[in-house]
Design an enzyme around this catalytic site. Structure first.
Site, short mmCIF file in Angstrom:
data_model
loop_
_atom_site.label_atom_id
_atom_site.label_comp_id
_atom_site.label_asym_id
_atom_site.label_seq_id
_atom_site.Cartn_x
_atom_site.Cartn_y
_atom_site.Cartn_z
N CYS A 141 0.89 -1.17 -0.15
CA CYS A 141 -0.03 -0.14 -0.18
C CYS A 141 0.86 1.37 -0.10
O CYS A 141 0.35 2.49 -0.34
CB CYS A 141 -0.97 0.04 1.11
SG CYS A 141 -2.21 -1.38 1.22
N HIS A 155 -3.78 7.17 3.38
CA HIS A 155 -4.24 5.96 2.49
C HIS A 155 -5.74 5.62 3.07
O HIS A 155 -6.04 5.67 4.24
CB HIS A 155 -3.09 5.01 3.16
CG HIS A 155 -3.48 3.58 2.50
ND1 HIS A 155 -4.00 3.19 1.41
CD2 HIS A 155 -3.70 2.30 3.20
CE1 HIS A 155 -4.05 2.08 1.20
NE2 HIS A 155 -4.08 1.53 2.29
N ASN A 197 -10.22 0.02 -0.28
CA ASN A 197 -8.84 0.02 -0.27
C ASN A 197 -8.10 -0.43 -1.64
O ASN A 197 -8.13 -1.72 -1.99
CB ASN A 197 -8.17 -0.58 1.10
CG ASN A 197 -6.76 -0.83 1.37
OD1 ASN A 197 -6.13 -0.17 0.32
ND2 ASN A 197 -6.42 -1.46 2.14
#
Lengths: 330, 78
Positions: free
Chosen positions: A116, A257, A287
């Site tokens: 990520c 994020h 996500n």
């Protein structure tokens, strides 16, 4: 490093699959509810890749959009970095496939594996490269087709992930104020097993057993990850602010994020940044791993939420563990 | 310095947004104080930070009531 050179984000672009998976769709697939998903994550929908589509298709489109915004020709790009853990192929890299698709014939292209945090690590890498004077322009991309590595029988994780691509064009300029003010990246490989794909790599190749137990799909210890995500993104954000000699009051917009609204709210609260200065779009995408920050940045820029002179604080966290932050003045 | 009980009560009040009178020793975070699983993770983080210690996930799972937390911290916090 040439102190006269600063690095600016001059273009942003995004591309996501059209196919939508809603919480109501997920209610039919696993034992879950829209209410549970919404209160635990903030996610309502996610975009999912369809048959015949590939990661590099979306990266190429996101790059074209970023180049168009900056009015730069693909042939003038020196570096093409794609942060991804869901590349089209084991090799060559997705960046190589994209280089051909967009005609970036003068670029060195490679993938960067930091889960990520992939885009954030890419920004740090590209900023350093451009500051040496080795090139003038870098496309830095975060792109992930997480649906391809999701265990669709695991209700604790499959509701969280989505697919998409976000691209940024970084350009070196001389004697120009602002740009990338500070970056920070850290790793803790000792906590690799909190968020990983246990098997399917060269250590444990795919076998019928691996496929049956789905150990070639993402596994996450959610509670532990939550704690590290909050603490590490907060400390990374504070680190880049300290490097730049600025405080949280100097930040126009925080783009964390986009993993979980509860993580985002916890970070904002710890940094004492009100939620109206925090960009949130995970309700629409879930996500998307490395793609989440550049997709959000592109949306924010095109919606007029990031204007010239604004300072944007971005913080990433992911498997590795990897985490980091960047402070950029537009 | 406030007692462990007082510090625990203050954290629960702030993290879960509940009234002091709701925080009885036998109150369960999830059953009585309206917490969900992520609220309990944030509660544990707050206890860790207040008492300068790490609470393992395994231990955290057993900390379901106010008294349970107080007893655990009395036994484990410096």
């Amino acid at each position: 490093m040439d102190p006269k050179i600063s690095v600016h984000i001059t273009g942003t672009g995004r591309a996501v699959p059209d196919r939508i998976l809603t919480n109501q769709d997920l209610e039919k697939m696993v034992d879950t509810t829209d209410e549970w998903i919404t209160t635990r994550s903030g996610i309502k929908r996610r975009h999912i890749i369809g048959p015949g589509q590939s990661n590099s298709d979306f990266v190429a489109q996101a790059c074209r959009n970023a180049l168009a915004m900056a009015q730069v020709d693909a042939a003038d790009v020196d570096f093409l970095l794609v942060g991804t853990i869901t590349g089209d192929l084991i090799f060559p890299s997705t960046a190589c496939l994209v280089q051909e698709k967009i005609g970036a014939r003068n670029a060195a292209a490679w993938d960067l594996s930091a889960a990520c945090s992939g885009w954030l690590y890419g920004v740090k890498t590209a900023t350093a490269l451009l500051k040496t004077g080795m090139g003038k322009r870098a496309l830095v991309v975060g792109s992930e087709m997480l649906s391809t590595i999701t265990d669709w029988t695991d209700r604790s994780t499959c509701v969280l992930f989505g697919d998409g691509s976000g691209a940024t064009l970084l350009e070196a300029r001389e004697d120009s104020p602002g740009g990338v003010l500070a970056t920070y990246a850290r790793t803790d490989g000792g906590l690799a097993e909190l968020l990983h794909i246990p098997k399917g790599g060269s250590r444990y190749p795919v076998t019928p057993e691996v496929l049956a137990e789905r150990s070639n799909k993402v596994q996450m210890k959610g509670n532990e990850v939550f704690k590290h995500a909050v603490r590490n993104m907060e400390s990374a954000a504070r680190e880049v602010l300290a490097q730049a000699g600025l405080g949280t009051g100097d930040v126009t917009l925080l783009i964390p994020h986009q993993a979980n609204i509860r993580i985002i709210k916890a970070i904002a609260s710890r940094l004492e940044i009100e939620m109206d200065r925090v960009y949130v779009n995970l309700q629409e995408y879930g996500n998307t791993s490395a793609a989440s920050i550049p997709i959000a940045l592109d949306e924010a820029r095109r919606a007029g939420r990031v204007r010239e002179g604004d300072r944007v604080l971005m913080a990433a966290f992911g498997g590795g563990l990897t985490w980091g932050a960047a402070l950029v003045q537009f | 310095m406030a007692s462990i009980e007082e510090r625990v009560h203050q954290i629960i009040e702030k993290e879960l947004g509940v009234n002091p009178e709701q925080i009885t020793p036998e109150a369960s975070f999830i059953e009585d104080l309206g917490a969900d699983s992520l609220d309990t993770v944030e509660l544990v983080m707050a206890f860790e930070e207040e008492f300068g210690m790490e609470i393992s996930d395994e231990d955290a799972e057993k900390l379901t009531t106010v008294q349970g937390v107080v007893d655990y911290l009395k036994a484990n916090a410096e």
